[in-house]
Motif scaffolding. Structure first.
Motif, PDB file in Angstrom:
ATOM      1  N   SER A  35       0.833  -1.199   0.000  1.00 30.91           N
ATOM      2  CA  SER A  35       0.000   0.000   0.000  1.00 30.91           C
ATOM      3  C   SER A  35       0.869   1.251   0.000  1.00 30.91           C
ATOM      4  N   SER A  36       0.238   2.382  -0.260  1.00 27.05           N
ATOM      5  CA  SER A  36       0.961   3.645  -0.431  1.00 27.05           C
ATOM      6  C   SER A  36       1.098   4.407   0.884  1.00 27.05           C
ATOM      7  N   LYS A  37       1.800   5.515   0.816  1.00 26.10           N
ATOM      8  CA  LYS A  37       1.917   6.415   1.965  1.00 26.10           C
ATOM      9  C   LYS A  37       0.545   6.929   2.377  1.00 26.10           C
ATOM     10  N   SER A  38      -0.329   7.155   1.394  1.00 25.43           N
ATOM     11  CA  SER A  38      -1.683   7.630   1.705  1.00 25.43           C
ATOM     12  C   SER A  38      -2.444   6.603   2.535  1.00 25.43           C
ATOM     13  N   ASP A  39      -2.278   5.324   2.189  1.00 24.57           N
ATOM     14  CA  ASP A  39      -2.965   4.293   2.954  1.00 24.57           C
ATOM     15  C   ASP A  39      -2.394   4.181   4.357  1.00 24.57           C
ATOM     16  N   ARG A  40      -1.087   4.307   4.492  1.00 24.01           N
ATOM     17  CA  ARG A  40      -0.500   4.248   5.829  1.00 24.01           C
ATOM     18  C   ARG A  40      -0.977   5.419   6.690  1.00 24.01           C
ATOM     19  N   THR A  41      -1.141   6.587   6.074  1.00 23.19           N
ATOM     20  CA  THR A  41      -1.698   7.737   6.792  1.00 23.19           C
ATOM     21  C   THR A  41      -3.133   7.456   7.215  1.00 23.19           C
ATOM     22  N   HIS A  42      -3.894   6.864   6.301  1.00 19.41           N
ATOM     23  CA  HIS A  42      -5.279   6.488   6.605  1.00 19.41           C
ATOM     24  C   HIS A  42      -5.336   5.489   7.761  1.00 19.41           C
ATOM     25  N   LEU A 187     -11.749  -0.743   3.694  1.00 18.15           N
ATOM     26  CA  LEU A 187     -10.938  -1.558   2.794  1.00 18.15           C
ATOM     27  C   LEU A 187     -10.258  -0.660   1.772  1.00 18.15           C
ATOM     28  N   THR A 188      -8.941  -0.745   1.690  1.00 19.29           N
ATOM     29  CA  THR A 188      -8.184  -0.015   0.674  1.00 19.29           C
ATOM     30  C   THR A 188      -7.842  -0.980  -0.450  1.00 19.29           C
ATOM     31  N   VAL A 189      -8.281  -0.668  -1.662  1.00 15.67           N
ATOM     32  CA  VAL A 189      -7.993  -1.503  -2.829  1.00 15.67           C
ATOM     33  C   VAL A 189      -6.748  -0.947  -3.520  1.00 15.67           C
ATOM     34  N   CYS A 190      -5.698  -1.765  -3.558  1.00 16.56           N
ATOM     35  CA  CYS A 190      -4.407  -1.335  -4.103  1.00 16.56           C
ATOM     36  C   CYS A 190      -4.210  -1.879  -5.516  1.00 16.56           C
ATOM     37  N   PRO A 191      -3.476  -1.148  -6.366  1.00 16.99           N
ATOM     38  CA  PRO A 191      -3.387  -1.490  -7.790  1.00 16.99           C
ATOM     39  C   PRO A 191      -2.348  -2.569  -8.100  1.00 16.99           C
ATOM     40  N   LEU A 192      -2.609  -3.797  -7.679  1.00 17.97           N
ATOM     41  CA  LEU A 192      -1.754  -4.924  -8.054  1.00 17.97           C
ATOM     42  C   LEU A 192      -2.565  -6.203  -7.947  1.00 17.97           C
ATOM     43  N   GLU A 217     -23.511  -1.929   3.879  1.00 18.78           N
ATOM     44  CA  GLU A 217     -23.992  -0.656   3.355  1.00 18.78           C
ATOM     45  C   GLU A 217     -22.772   0.210   3.044  1.00 18.78           C
ATOM     46  N   LEU A 218     -22.669   0.658   1.802  1.00 19.34           N
ATOM     47  CA  LEU A 218     -21.544   1.488   1.401  1.00 19.34           C
ATOM     48  C   LEU A 218     -21.742   2.905   1.934  1.00 19.34           C
ATOM     49  N   LEU A 219     -20.793   3.359   2.749  1.00 17.48           N
ATOM     50  CA  LEU A 219     -20.883   4.687   3.351  1.00 17.48           C
ATOM     51  C   LEU A 219     -20.137   5.738   2.543  1.00 17.48           C
ATOM     52  N   SER A 220     -18.981   5.351   1.977  1.00 22.42           N
ATOM     53  CA  SER A 220     -18.215   6.331   1.203  1.00 22.42           C
ATOM     54  C   SER A 220     -17.227   5.624   0.291  1.00 22.42           C
ATOM     55  N   VAL A 221     -16.849   6.323  -0.781  1.00 15.58           N
ATOM     56  CA  VAL A 221     -15.808   5.870  -1.709  1.00 15.58           C
ATOM     57  C   VAL A 221     -14.898   7.058  -1.976  1.00 15.58           C
ATOM     58  N   GLN A 222     -13.609   6.848  -1.831  1.00 11.38           N
ATOM     59  CA  GLN A 222     -12.649   7.913  -2.118  1.00 11.38           C
ATOM     60  C   GLN A 222     -11.487   7.329  -2.907  1.00 11.38           C
ATOM     61  N   THR A 223     -11.074   8.043  -3.938  1.00 15.55           N
ATOM     62  CA  THR A 223      -9.923   7.626  -4.738  1.00 15.55           C
ATOM     63  C   THR A 223      -8.776   8.599  -4.506  1.00 15.55           C
ATOM     64  N   ILE A 224      -7.624   8.073  -4.115  1.00 17.58           N
ATOM     65  CA  ILE A 224      -6.410   8.879  -3.952  1.00 17.58           C
ATOM     66  C   ILE A 224      -5.344   8.242  -4.834  1.00 17.58           C
ATOM     67  N   GLU A 225      -4.957   8.955  -5.879  1.00 16.86           N
ATOM     68  CA  GLU A 225      -4.025   8.436  -6.876  1.00 16.86           C
ATOM     69  C   GLU A 225      -4.516   7.086  -7.388  1.00 16.86           C
TER      70      GLU A 225
END
Length: 237
Positions: A35-42, A187-192, A217-225
């Motif tokens: 995962s990315s730095k953004s996910d680690r921050t999350h 859940l963070t979906v990573c590109p691999l 129930e889906l509460l939110s979706v956010q895309t970072i890079e």
């Protein structure tokens, strides 16, 4: 606080990163560092919102450490909220077969062990040697020698854990889902793509038939890079 049951327990959130094909580690069960730095921050942000962090022994063995809070802003928010700088780190292991030399035991975080009667006896022998330490050992047995999750969560709540972050692995998440003790997923979906029949997934165990599947129930979706952050809540009738 969770109010679906008459028995108080912590409000729980599972926080996991996974590959696009739903794997939380590769077939060798290596530490997941994709995962990315953004996910680690999350992840750090979610941990900072919790009173306690729960993870299985296999997860601890894979990494050897846990993620403490280091972000000054998050530390300040916890101070303003009147809570300790670090949430308690709770390792669950029925056998308590843990290496007391792991760096985890030298981290500046509060540590608890959730185990069985046999596991507590085994670990106390290790502590008698002066290596490794847990501030508190919680015992929650089933009649078959496993961990009684409902009893364990009642103990957490009584000890001041109102919000609990669950960091895996899949066997732990499956057991808690089966016991109806999970409220939310991040859940963070990573590109691999990792693939592999034996690569672990967010929920392992015996699985659920489609007629008994837990609805979300889906509460939110956010895309970072290149990553997608999905926030779900368990649906309950």
């Amino acid at each position: 606080m969770y109010r679906h049951s008459a028995t108080p327990r912590p409000y729980t959130t599972v926080v996991l990163a996974m590959s696009t094909d739903g794997k939380i580690a590769d077939v060798a069960r290596s530490p997941a560092r994709f995962s990315s730095k953004s996910d680690r921050t999350h992840l750090e942000t979610q941990i900072a919102l919790a009173d306690g962090v729960l993870f299985g022994a296999s997860t601890l063995r894979a990494y050897g450490t846990t993620l403490g809070i280091s972000n000054p802003q998050l530390l300040q928010l916890r101070q303003q909220g009147g809570v300790p700088p670090q949430p308690v780190q709770i390792v669950c292991s029925g056998s308590a077969n843990l290496d007391p030399q792991m760096r985890f035991f030298r981290q500046q975080v509060p540590r608890w062990l959730l185990t069985t009667t046999a596991g507590a006896t085994s670990w106390q022998k290790e502590q008698a040697l002066g290596v490794g330490s847990f501030e508190r050992i919680l015992v929650a047995d089933t009649s078959t020698g496993g961990i009684d999750w409902n009893n364990a969560f009642q103990q957490f709540f009584q000890l001041g854990v109102g919000r609990l972050a669950i960091l895996g692995g899949g066997e732990l998440v499956a057991a808690l889902l089966a016991a109806d003790l999970i409220d939310e997923f991040w859940l963070t979906v990573c590109p691999l793509i990792l693939g592999g029949r034996t690569a672990p997934t967010p929920v392992e165990g015996e699985g659920f038939l489609s007629t008994l599947a837990r609805s979300l129930e889906l509460l939110s979706v956010q895309t970072i890079e290149q990553e997608v952050f999905l926030h779900y809540r368990l649906q309950r009738s």
